[in-house]
Design a protein around this motif. Structure first.
Motif: not given
Ligand SMILES: Cc1ncc(C[n+]2csc(CCOP(=O)(O)OP(=O)(O)O)c2C)c(N)n1
Ligand SMILES: [Mg+2]
Length: 1119
Positions: A314-315, A377-379, A413-415, A419, A446, A448-450, A515
């Protein structure tokens, strides 16, 4: 590793140890080094996890001497001279070529006579400098200045040598004790061949060496690469970062960076201004990602790339579409307007949509294609899909080395660290049949994750550590330093073009807002956000810098920003004039030419000439042409002989049926690709597409690749042990070209659940969300055979639950019934019981005028069942796929006296026929196989029910009652049965009743139905479903007897005119034709016979399985 190993063997041997120690003249510090090195050697020798510095220093040291000795044997001690002369030392294959800036120690003037041997202190000092250089290279990144917010940044401290540095013990470890005094700073030191900090200089004053190292490794770039096993690659990277002047940019280059950064920043600001309450997942805090992507693309295009396939979350997605792909801004703005779609499908949120653009790259003046793959949505789920699509594009272009097509994956970064599919995807990166020859990963980090801080979201130091497993270099860079970022991007693009391997850019920035734009970040990260509030954005910082150095003026900066804002305003005005969005504008994989000029309801015949069957059969059952030299396993000779005998009898078993489908498609120019775990042989040892020479390694023969001289390529490949990534990969592969048959096979069907998000988010729903089609086939071995709780069911119920055909809606009957159903549904679910039906359904995938995924339950023990064979006549011209296989025995000859019809699907059919024969019930019981479960063959079920009009109808299945097909088929049987009463076709030959709206008299057991005549269809459909539901007088009644209920269409009865049937056929997605009111009635019903409900997917033990199966067969065969 060879290199390290040689060095350690040497250090460990008593003789070598002695020489080593002697040469170091027993100085105390040298002894410490010997001990440390020997200890490290033991550790490394015993453990696969080599400690890079320890093994590196020893190896470098020996290597240095070896290089010196090569140039001048007298430059090393006589013991080393003897050793190297004895040829015991093997130069490792990847030993660095002698560098231009190296010179023998002996030639070095250490202050004494040129020819004199160096004293021990000189040698120790040189070793210490080498060790420090290596420390910086290995661990300098740990002290680099990566965080724009400065929260994690280590301040510089003045060390005992008088120099201020960030590198501390983390970086230098034991060598911080070796640091020199200020008096040594002007001493000249020879540079080893493993550094490029000297440029053309072979030696430098110590102070210069240390400052340069600090500047290269502990500044705004942190390079992580010393874990890479190839010396050539390490040197390549060292050169790109260490060579003096690499970070200098021309004024034009700086202005370009500024202009791009202005657009990236301006785009987010414009959206924030116009749509302040809309989620857009802005890039603020990491805007440099846009110029970064553009730089990667520019450099890659310059190096020959013509097509870039991107996957991203998304970002910053909208910004990427606007400023990297240059998708028209008005199309993007239209997505904010909440307009109705002009085309089919359910659509998706704006920050998930894909795109495909062909345009001229203005910097390189070359044409380029850019695709951003739609993602859910599924990162990270999109990662393998992008890889598969890239691989396919490379394949179709004949780009065997990935020089023309490349992929870029962008991660959060979190994903990225969280994942598992990231790891699975990265592990495909070097596999011959899956590699895309290098992916550039960009992490929009960034920090941070959410709402979760990194310290709570990962156990690794960096979010990028997963990349280390594939030896990908990782370039961490401070996102507030645009020039450092551009340099890293240039290196990454060149790395990919040179080595065709993955690499990672870790853009360390921050997230200026929450977020999303309506989130409050101060709830959870108060201190961080206090800092962020005070922090200037990257554009302002860079503009200030360029103004200060005189590259641009303040006016220029303002005018570039104003110009972009104008562009946005114009597009905004244009977007306002739009009345509809078009999903097709967002398609990531257009199949130009595929749909044009095709009748969407015409399916090409799937039967083929018998001579083709014979030809393929003969080839497939023959050993390689050079059979005399190619030694085949004896067991396989028997397999081939049995195949040959079958072909001679014009019969096919499962493997032959599949091979016939593949071979005939290949003949027709259709590329076939089969991938999955152990697919080459087949998990159940039935396929044997790849024959292995028993005496020669890697000598193989694949008959299907040699069917016809001008056939399409056939690829069958054992995959890594991953379902998620490999299924995603094959889905991506199938998106690229519709004229291919792409199949993924699970080892056992139930393992597909580890790929659930590919199934849910892409395969089942891709067309509806993204107007993207795929003809991917999932082969899922399925069958209850007493093998334990797993390995049995492929969980067909889950696929059926996601099938989009309406249980209460009997589509208009016509010759086009089957194809219309296929057109309308999201995917096909089938369980074939004969090789011929397998053959046809596989060929039908390509014969269809559109593409639908096929979920195919495939057999296990049935593969060898003597009755599960088909004569060639069932595959030859005129034959076709049978959605239902009716009973062909005595029961069918006198249907009215049949007492019971058992409907079933899959292998249980063979158990049923055996039980029926044993009980001599062939005349009393008919067994009907439903081969295509979804879309449900309402018409044929109705036909069968009418045929056996006096019979009791039951459904049986091998799975438990709460699993298998029962929940899916039950309501559909009811719809079919209720509908079966209006086949009197009195005066309505050309009209059709929608669901259960007419009474009839063909079955006196059936009660009348309610015909709720409400608004016209068209009126109803124009209303949202909710208001229609409430507008209707119908209410839901449920007498708890589902078997005796029927459905009345809440829209109204309405007759279907065939001419207008297409209207219904194109029913808007998500709007049920018959939301349904259930009215109790008596009548023919379908009952369930079989296992009870269970929590497990199969019976635990063989004994229980047999007991349950016998009970099932008994019940099914009772009349
Ligand atoms: C598989 C999965 N689990 C949970 C989510 C819910 N979710 C959406 S954004 C996000 C945080 C993502 O953090 P990061 O990867 O750092 O990306 P940022 O939003 O910081 O750019 C989460 C947990 C998701 N979209 N996909
Ligand atoms: Mg993040």
């Amino acid at each position: 590793m060879h290199r390290a190993h040689t060095a350690f063997s040497l250090a460990l041997s008593p003789m070598a140890h002695k020489n080593f120690a002697t040469w170091l003249l027993n100085s105390s510090s040298s002894q410490k080094l010997v001990k440390a090195t020997a200890a490290a050697a033991v550790r490394t020798y015993n453990s696969a996890a080599a400690e890079p510095f320890a093994n590196g220093s020893t190896a470098t040291y020996v290597e240095e001497m070896y290089n010196s000795w090569l140039r001048d044997p007298s430059s090393v001690h006589t013991s080393w001279d003897a050793y190297f002369r004895s040829n015991t030392y093997m130069s490792p294959p990847n030993l660095a070529p002698v560098q231009a800036n190296t010179m023998p120690l002996s030639a070095f003037n250490f202050g004494g006579a040129a020819s004199a041997a160096p004293d021990s202190k000189t040698i120790d000092d040189h070793l210490a400098v080498q060790a420090i250089i290596r420390s910086y290279q290995s661990r300098g990144h740990l002290a680099s200045d990566l965080d724009p917010l400065g929260i994690l940044t280590r301040e510089k401290t003045v060390c005992k040598d008088g120099l201020a540095r960030r590198a501390n013990e983390d970086v230098l470890r034991q060598h911080s004790g070796f640091l020199f005094g200020e008096q040594d700073m002007e001493r000249q030191f020879k540079l080893p061949s493993t550094t490029f900090i000297g440029g053309d200089e072979a030696s430098l004053p110590l102070k210069e060496i240390l400052n340069r190292l600090e500047n290269v490794y502990c500044n705004k770039i942190g390079v992580e690469f010393m874990f890479i096993n190839s010396l050539e690659q390490c040197n390549w990277i060292r050169k790109r970062f260490e060579t003096p002047g690499v970070l200098s940019f021309t004024p034009e280059e700086k202005r370009l960076i500024l202009a791009r950064l202005t657009r990236a920043t301006g785009f987010e600001a414009f959206l924030a201004k116009k749509y302040s309450s809309e989620k857009r997942f802005g890039l603020e805090g990491c805007e440099i990602m846009i110029p970064a992507l553009k730089e990667i693309i520019d450099v890659s295009t310059e190096l020959g790339v013509e097509s870039v396939i991107m996957g991203m979350p998304h970002r910053g997605r909208l910004n990427t579409l606007a400023n990297v792909c240059r998708k028209p801004l008005n199309q993007i703005f239209t997505q904010f307007a909440g307009l109705e779609a002009a085309d089919d499908g359910s659509g998706d949120v704006k920050y998930h949509l894909g795109t495909y653009i062909e345009r001229l790259n203005r910097v390189t003046n070359k044409n380029i294609r850019l695709a951003v793959v739609a993602n859910p949505s599924h990162l990270e789920a999109v990662d393998p899909v992008v890889q598969g699509k890239t691989r396919a594009e490379q394949f179709y272009r004949g780009d065997q080395e990935g020089k023309k097509v490349m992929s870029i994956l962008i991660h959060g970064d979190a994903a990225y660290c969280g994942q598992g599919v990231v790891y699975e995807t990265m592990h495909l990166s070097d596999l011959p049949d899956y590699t895309t020859h290098g992916t550039i990963h960009v992490v929009a980090n960034n920090q941070i994750g959410f709402t979760t801080d990194p310290r709570f979201s990962r156990s690794s130091p960096y979010c990028t550590d997963v990349a280390r497993v594939v030896n990908a270099p990782i370039f961490h860079v401070n996102a507030d330093d645009p020039e450092a970022v551009m340099h890293v991007c240039k290196v990454a693009a060149e790395w990919r073009a040179t080595f065709h391997k993955d690499c990672v850019i870790d853009l360390v920035g921050y997230r200026r807002n929450g977020h999303n734009e309506i989130d409050e970040p101060m709830f959870t990260q108060p201190l961080m956000y206090q800092k962020i509030r005070k922090h200037k954005n990257c554009l302002d910082l860079y503009a200030d810098k360029l103004i200060a150095e005189g590259t641009v003026t303040g006016e220029e900066v303002k005018s570039v920003a104003a110009k972009y804002e104008n562009i946005c305003e114009e597009a905004f005005a244009l977007a306002k004039t739009e009345t509809h969005v078009k999903y097709k504008d967002w398609l990531d994989s257009p199949w130009s030419g595929f749909f044009e000029g095709k009748d969407p309801l015409k399916v090409a015949p799937t039967g083929i000439k018998e001579e083709t069957l014979i030809h393929i059969g003969n080839r497939f059952s023959s050993p390689p042409p050079n059979a005399a030299e190619f030694v085949i396993h004896k067991g396989l000779m028997r397999v081939l002989a049995a195949r040959k005998a079958m072909v001679d009898d014009k019969m096919a078993d499962w493997a032959l049926g599949e091979a016939m489908a593949f071979g005939s498609l290949l003949k027709e120019g259709i590329h076939v690709r089969l991938s999955g775990q152990d697919v080459e042989r087949g998990t159940f040892s039935h396929r044997h597409h790849v024959l292995h020479h028993q005496l020669v390694d890697k000598a193989t023969y694949n008959a299907l690749q040699h069917m016809y001289p001008d056939q399409a390529p056939y690829s069958v490949s054992n995959s890594s042990l991953s379902e998620y990534a490999v299924l995603g990969f094959e889905h991506g592969y199938s998106m690229t070209n519709p004229n291919a048959l792409v199949l993924w096979e699970a080892q056992f069907g139930d393992f597909s659940n580890t790929a659930q998000s590919i199934i849910d988010q892409f395969i089942s729903s891709g067309q509806s969300k993204w107007v993207r089609q795929s003809g991917l086939v999932m082969l899922l071995p399925h069958g209850m055979e007493g093998m334990g709780p797993e390995h049995s069911s492929c969980r067909v119920e889950r696929f059926l639950l996601m099938s989009s055909d309406d249980p209460d809606y009997f589509p208009p009957e016509s010759d086009e019934f089957a194809i219309r159903q296929l057109h309308d549904i999201n995917w096909i679910v089938a369980n074939c019981t004969t090789p011929a039906n397998l053959f046809h359904i596989l060929r039908r995938q390509v014969a269809l005028p559109f593409r639908k995924p096929l979920i195919l339950c495939t057999p296990k023990s049935l593969l060898r069942h003597p009755e599960a064979k088909s004569p060639f006549s069932e595959m030859s011209e005129g034959s076709e796929f049978l959605r239902i296989i009716p009973d062909r025995g005595p029961a069918a000859e006198n249907p009215s006296s049949v007492k019971k019809v058992v409907f079933c699907t899959g292998r249980v059919y063979y158990d049923l026929t055996k039980a029926r024969a044993e009980k001599q019930l062939e005349k009393d019981i008919a067994i009907v196989r439903v081969e295509q479960i979804s879309p449900f063959p309402f018409d044929l079920v109705k036909e069968q029910a009418n045929l056996y009009k006096n019979a009791e109808l039951v459904w049986t299945q091998e799975e438990h009652k709460n699993q298998g097909c029962w929940s899916y088929v039950q309501p559909r049987f009811l719809t079919a049965l209720n509908h079966s009463r209006d086949v009197s076709q009195s005066d309505e030959q050309s009209t059709f009743s929608n669901t259960t709206t007419t009474t009839d008299n063909t079955n006196t057991n059936q009660a009348s139905n309610i015909d709720t005549d409400t608004d016209s269809d068209s009126e109803q459909k124009s209303k949202p479903w909710l208001s229609r539901m409430f507008a209707s007088n119908n209410k839901i009644e449920n007498d708890n007897d589902n078997d005796a209920t029927t459905t009345v269409n809440a829209i109204g009865h309405k007759h279907f005119d065939l001419k207008n049937a297409r209207h219904d056929f194109n029913r808007p997605a998500g709007i049920a034709a018959a939301p349904g009111v259930r009215i109790a009635k008596t009548g023919r019903k379908i009952s369930y016979v079989g296992r009870a409900c269970s929590a497990s997917t199969a019976t635990g033990s063989k004994a229980q399985h047999i007991r349950e199966l016998n009970a099932l067969l008994n019940d099914a065969m009772s009349t």
